[in-house]
Design a protein around this motif. Structure first.
Motif, short mmCIF file in Angstrom:
data_model
loop_
_atom_site.label_atom_id
_atom_site.label_comp_id
_atom_site.label_asym_id
_atom_site.label_seq_id
_atom_site.Cartn_x
_atom_site.Cartn_y
_atom_site.Cartn_z
N ARG A 197 0.84 -1.19 0.00
CA ARG A 197 0.00 0.00 0.00
C ARG A 197 0.88 1.24 0.00
NH1 ARG A 197 -3.71 -0.99 5.15
NH2 ARG A 197 -1.67 -1.56 5.94
N PRO A 198 0.42 2.32 -0.62
CA PRO A 198 1.22 3.55 -0.64
C PRO A 198 1.53 4.04 0.76
CG PRO A 198 -0.63 3.70 -2.16
CD PRO A 198 -0.85 2.47 -1.33
N ILE A 199 2.76 4.50 0.94
CA ILE A 199 3.15 5.07 2.24
C ILE A 199 2.62 6.49 2.33
CG2 ILE A 199 5.10 5.76 3.68
CD1 ILE A 199 6.70 3.53 2.39
N LYS A 200 1.88 6.77 3.36
CA LYS A 200 1.31 8.10 3.53
C LYS A 200 2.23 8.96 4.38
CE LYS A 200 -3.48 6.55 3.08
NZ LYS A 200 -4.82 6.51 3.71
N GLY A 201 2.23 10.26 4.12
CA GLY A 201 3.04 11.17 4.90
C GLY A 201 4.50 11.16 4.46
N ARG A 202 5.33 11.87 5.20
CA ARG A 202 6.75 11.98 4.86
C ARG A 202 7.60 11.30 5.91
NH1 ARG A 202 7.87 18.13 4.48
NH2 ARG A 202 6.68 18.04 6.40
N THR A 203 8.72 10.77 5.47
CA THR A 203 9.67 10.16 6.41
C THR A 203 10.46 11.26 7.11
OG1 THR A 203 11.45 10.00 4.79
CG2 THR A 203 9.87 8.17 4.88
N LEU A 204 11.14 10.88 8.20
CA LEU A 204 11.98 11.85 8.91
C LEU A 204 13.10 12.35 8.01
CD1 LEU A 204 12.27 10.26 12.47
CD2 LEU A 204 11.03 12.34 11.83
N ARG A 205 13.65 11.48 7.17
CA ARG A 205 14.71 11.89 6.25
C ARG A 205 14.19 12.95 5.29
NH1 ARG A 205 15.87 11.62 1.30
NH2 ARG A 205 14.07 10.32 0.83
N GLU A 206 12.99 12.76 4.76
CA GLU A 206 12.41 13.73 3.83
C GLU A 206 12.16 15.07 4.52
OE1 GLU A 206 9.97 10.73 0.82
OE2 GLU A 206 9.05 11.40 2.70
N ILE A 207 11.67 15.00 5.76
CA ILE A 207 11.41 16.23 6.50
C ILE A 207 12.72 16.96 6.79
CG2 ILE A 207 10.58 17.18 8.69
CD1 ILE A 207 8.54 14.88 8.74
N ALA A 208 13.76 16.21 7.21
CA ALA A 208 15.06 16.82 7.49
C ALA A 208 15.63 17.46 6.24
CB ALA A 208 16.02 15.77 8.04
N TYR A 209 15.54 16.75 5.12
CA TYR A 209 16.05 17.29 3.86
C TYR A 209 15.30 18.56 3.48
CZ TYR A 209 16.40 17.97 -1.16
OH TYR A 209 16.56 18.55 -2.40
N GLU A 210 13.98 18.54 3.58
CA GLU A 210 13.19 19.71 3.17
C GLU A 210 13.49 20.92 4.06
OE1 GLU A 210 8.50 20.94 2.84
OE2 GLU A 210 9.09 18.90 2.29
N GLU A 211 13.60 20.69 5.37
CA GLU A 211 13.89 21.79 6.28
C GLU A 211 15.27 22.38 6.00
OE1 GLU A 211 11.94 23.29 8.64
OE2 GLU A 211 10.34 22.10 7.71
#
Length: 251
Positions: A10-24
């Motif tokens: 099933r599709p993973i919903k939301g963002r991972t911590l790595r994605e959040i860290a990268y975006e910030e």
């Protein structure tokens, strides 16, 4: 032979911590929260982001792969300090890509988007009086990329974004300069309004010409007022990471 059935994923919903860290980190880099030559450790980044060491490391490594950070032998990272030749090559690439994107974007913006562009310009017009550095830099980014994204080529926009990541910290030099130099930098705002007019009118060649002139003027400003030679690789002096928004005197 019969193909095996696909697993019931099933599709993973939301963002991972790595994605959040990268975006910030990416947003902080683009907004001028890091300075050229600044040294950063993974633990300092993790503390600033209030996350674990692993997502902080992965975020920094992803940005390093895009040229926003440099690996150092002591497991730390450094915000690049570009030489004059490197800066000129970056602006050369920006001119090729951004002028093409602006030409392709001409005539595609909705009236509401054009109104947003004019509001963003109005904010930049008082940037040296009412906005802090990060607000002004972020507003400028939003203005340009609203135009570039209208070219409807995510590959072009991604390439432009990576170039902006490389020079994001350099934008701080504008706000570390004296009032006279700042006014000189912002004196090109009327040409930005002309760029909006050209895009709104669907005049792609005109938009490209205006943007190329803006980039030429911007590069000339940095060459005169903000450029500093990069120290020899490995010869830099340690400079601790600082919380986002902190400032030092212009060097």
């Amino acid at each position: 032979m019969k193909r095996p059935a696909s697993p019931p994923l099933r599709p993973i919903k939301g963002r991972t911590l790595r994605e959040i860290a990268y975006e910030e980190l990416r947003n902080a880099m683009l907004a001028g929260h890091f300075e050229p030559g600044q040294l950063i450790t993974i633990r300092e980044i993790a503390a600033l982001l209030k996350c674990g060491v692993m997502p902080a490391r992965e975020g920094v490594q992803q940005l390093a792969s895009q040229g926003a950070f440099e690996f150092l032998p002591n497991r730390s990272f450094r915000v690049p300090v570009h030489t004059l030749e490197e800066l000129q090559k970056i602006f050369e690439a920006r001119a090729l890509l951004e002028c093409y994107a602006a030409e392709r974007a001409a005539g595609t913006l909705k009236p509401s988007q054009v109104r947003t562009l004019r509001r963003l310009l109005a904010r930049l017009a008082v940037a040296d009086e009412a906005l802090d550095a990060s607000q002004a830099i972020s507003t400028n980014y939003r203005f340009h990329f609203m135009i570039y994204e209208a070219c409807r080529s995510p590959y072009i926009v991604d390439a432009i974004d990576r170039l902006w990541l490389r020079i994001g910290p350099l934008h701080l030099r504008v706000f570390q300069s004296n009032r006279s130099d700042q006014h000189e930098f912002f004196s090109v705002l009327p040409q930005h309004a002309e760029l909006v007019d050209a895009v709104e009118a669907g005049n792609g060649p005109r938009a490209s010409i205006i943007l190329r002139a803006l980039l030429t003027q911007s590069l000339a400003w940095y060459e005169v007022h903000a450029f500093q030679e990069a120290p020899a690789r490995g010869a830099e002096q340690p400079q601790a990471a600082r919380p986002a928004g902190s400032r030092t005197a212009r060097v």
